[in-house]
Design an enzyme around this catalytic site. Sequence first.
Site, PDB file in Angstrom:
ATOM      1  N   GLY A   1       0.831  -1.199   0.000  1.00  0.00           N
ATOM      2  CA  GLY A   1       0.000   0.000   0.000  1.00  0.00           C
ATOM      3  C   GLY A   1       0.863   1.245   0.000  1.00  0.00           C
ATOM      4  N   SER A   2       0.395   2.276   0.693  1.00  0.00           N
ATOM      5  CA  SER A   2       1.057   3.590   0.630  1.00  0.00           C
ATOM      6  C   SER A   2       2.428   3.633   1.292  1.00  0.00           C
ATOM      7  CB  SER A   2       0.154   4.649   1.274  1.00  0.00           C
ATOM      8  OG  SER A   2      -1.047   4.770   0.548  1.00  0.00           O
ATOM      9  N   SER A   3       2.819   2.572   2.004  1.00  0.00           N
ATOM     10  CA  SER A   3       4.155   2.571   2.609  1.00  0.00           C
ATOM     11  C   SER A   3       5.254   2.555   1.543  1.00  0.00           C
ATOM     12  CB  SER A   3       4.325   1.375   3.554  1.00  0.00           C
ATOM     13  OG  SER A   3       4.243   0.153   2.850  1.00  0.00           O
TER      14      SER A   3
END
Length: 647
Positions: free
Chosen positions: A382-384
Site C-alpha cells: 500500500g502507501s508505505s
Amino acid sequence: MDRLKKIWIGIAVLLAAAGAFLFYKNHIASNPGSRLVTYMELLDEGRYDEMYDMLDKASQKSISKKDFIRRNRNIYEGISMKNLEVEVTTKKREENVGYQVHMDTSAGEISYQTETKFVKEKGSYRMCWDDSVIFPDLTAEDKVRVEVLHAQRGTITDKNGNLLAGEGKIDSVGIVPGKMDNNTISRMAAILDMDKKEIQKDLDQTWVTDESFVPICKMDGYPKELLSVAGVMVSKTTERIYPMGEAAAHLIGYVQDGEGKAGLEKLYDGTLKGRDGRRITIQDKNGRVKKKLAVKAEEDGENIQTTIDSSLQKALYDQFKDNKSAHAAMNPKTGEILALVSTPSYDSEALSWGMSQEQWNELSKDPDHPMQNRWKGTWCPGSSIKPIIGAIGVTEGKFTADEDFGDSGTRWQKDKSWGGYFVTTLHNYKKHNLSNALIYSDNIYFAKAALKIGKEVLTQKLNDIGFGEKVPFEFGLTESSYGGSGGFETEVQLADSGYGQGKMMVNPIHMLSIYSAFSNDGNMLRPRLVKAKNSGKKVWKSKVFSQKAVKEIKSAMKLVVEDPNGTAHAVKIAKLDIAGKTGTAEIKESKEDTKGTELGWFVTFTGKNGGDDTVEMVSMTEDVKGRGGSGYVVDKTKKVLEAYMQN
C-alpha cells in the site's frame, strides 16, 4: 632303471611336501602366537562363532557358544570397535602369549598390553579364555558401559545479555502408580486441563511399575492443589527454557529431542548444540567404575548473542498479540535488528517439552495460523511504498520535489484507454507536490509519479534496491516482487504500483533495509541479527537514492507526523522526533470486489530529541478494514514508542 629312478624321485617329493605340511600344521599354524593372531583376525571380522571354536574344553564348559557370541558382540559392537591392530610380543611358541592391542572406538583409542595362555589339545593349540581376553581387568560379572557425555547447548541472548534461550529448572509433574486412587487421573486431568486418555496412555507404557515415577507433563510452576491428588509427585528437571515465551517464538524457535526445529534454534543448531562426548568404562556388578578404558570429552555448544532488544520485542508483542501481524525494527545507523515479531504466536516451551495430541491439533488447526512466521513473507505494501517511489523519481530526475502534478480531485484516469478504471484518493488539498502528496497520502500523485518514471526505469530501480533478490539475512525471506512474471504487464498496473497496489509485494525486513537509505546518505544497510567480531555496519546496496532525494523524503516523512493533516499525526509524542509513513493496502479478488480486506502499515523513524538512538520500525497488521485502516497500527505503535522510547 631310469623309470624306477623317476618313481622314487616322485615319492621323495611327495614325502617332502607332506612333511612340510605337517611341520607347518604342528609348528607354525598351530603355535600359540599364530593362533592368537588368527583369533584376533576373526574378531576384526566379527566371526564370533569361529572364535568360540578356538577355545579349549575348559573355557567352552564355562560359557556356552550363544553366550560367548552375545557377550563379545555386545561389547565390541557397543564400543564401535574398528582398526584393530595386534602385535605378539613374545616368542610364538611360548604358551603364555604376550601381545599389544590397539583399537579405535566411539570414545577414542583403547590400547593395552596383556597375555593369554594357550594349551595343546588333540595336536592343536587352543585358547584358555575368560573375560579378561576382551579387556584386562574384566570379569564375568562386570559390564563394559558406553556413556554419552552430553554437550551443553549454547545460550541465545539479546544485545544486553538477557537470556532468550538456555537451560533452566522446571517442574516435572508425574504419577507414582502404586500410590494412586480411583480419582487420581480424573482430578489431575481437571486441574491441568488435560485429556484423561493422554494420562492413561503414559501410565500404560511397558516399563511402568508400581514404584515408577511416570512423567505426565512439564511446566514452569504448577498448581499447588496437584499435591493433594493421590500418587501425584512433582520433581525438578532441567530443560531448555524460553523466558520471552510467545513474544519471541518465531524468532528463537524451539528444540525437540536435542535438535533445533525452528527459528534461530534451527538456523544455528550445529553451532549451539556442540558435540557430545563418550566414555567407555568397566563397571562392577554394583555399577561402580573399575577402570576407564577411553574418554572423549564433550564440546559444549557456542553461545549466540543477538542484536535484539528484549524490551522492544516485548512492547511490540504486547500491543499486537491479538492481531495477525508482522513487525521488524532496526538501528538505521548500524543495520542491527532490534525486534522481529509475528502474531499470533505459539508457546516454544510447550513444543520443546512436549504437548498432547489434542493441544497440537488445536495449534495446527487454528484458523489464524499462529505457527506462520509473517515477517518472513511478502505483503502488499500500500502507501508505505510511496516514499520509495518518490525517492526513485527525484533520484532519476523524472520530477522534482516541488513540481506540482496538478489537481485531479479524488478520482483520476490517464485517458479513455483505461476504460472504466480510475485511481481514487481520499483527500483534496492544494499544491500537489511530493511533500504534500506524502502528508495526505495521495494515490493519484504517486500513480502519476510511476508513469513519469516509466516502466523501464522503475523496473531497473526496483531491481537495484533488491526486488526479486534474496535479502542477505540469517533467515530465508520471501523475495519482494512487482507486476506479473514478466514485470509490469499494463500501464494501469504500473500506475497502481506507484501507490503499492498492482501486484506489488514487499517483505518487512527488506522494507527496513530500503528505508535505511534515508538515514545513510542513500545507502541501504545489510540487516544483521547476530553479533560477531568485526560485524560493524555493512552496506548492501550503495547510493540507491541521491542526496537530494534523501533530504526531501526525510523532511516530508517528518511532516506526515508533525502536520495536523498528516496521516500519522496521531503518533506525535512530546520529546520524541518521529518521522513516518502509513499505508493501507486493499486485498481483494478483483477491482470490483467490495468484500476484500485491508492491510495496515506504518513505517517510522523515532529518536529522542537531542539524542542519537534512532529506531526504524516497520509494522504490518492484517484485517484492519473497519478498524481504522492504518490508523489502527498508528495508535498501537504510539503505545509501543511510549513504552520503549520513554522508559
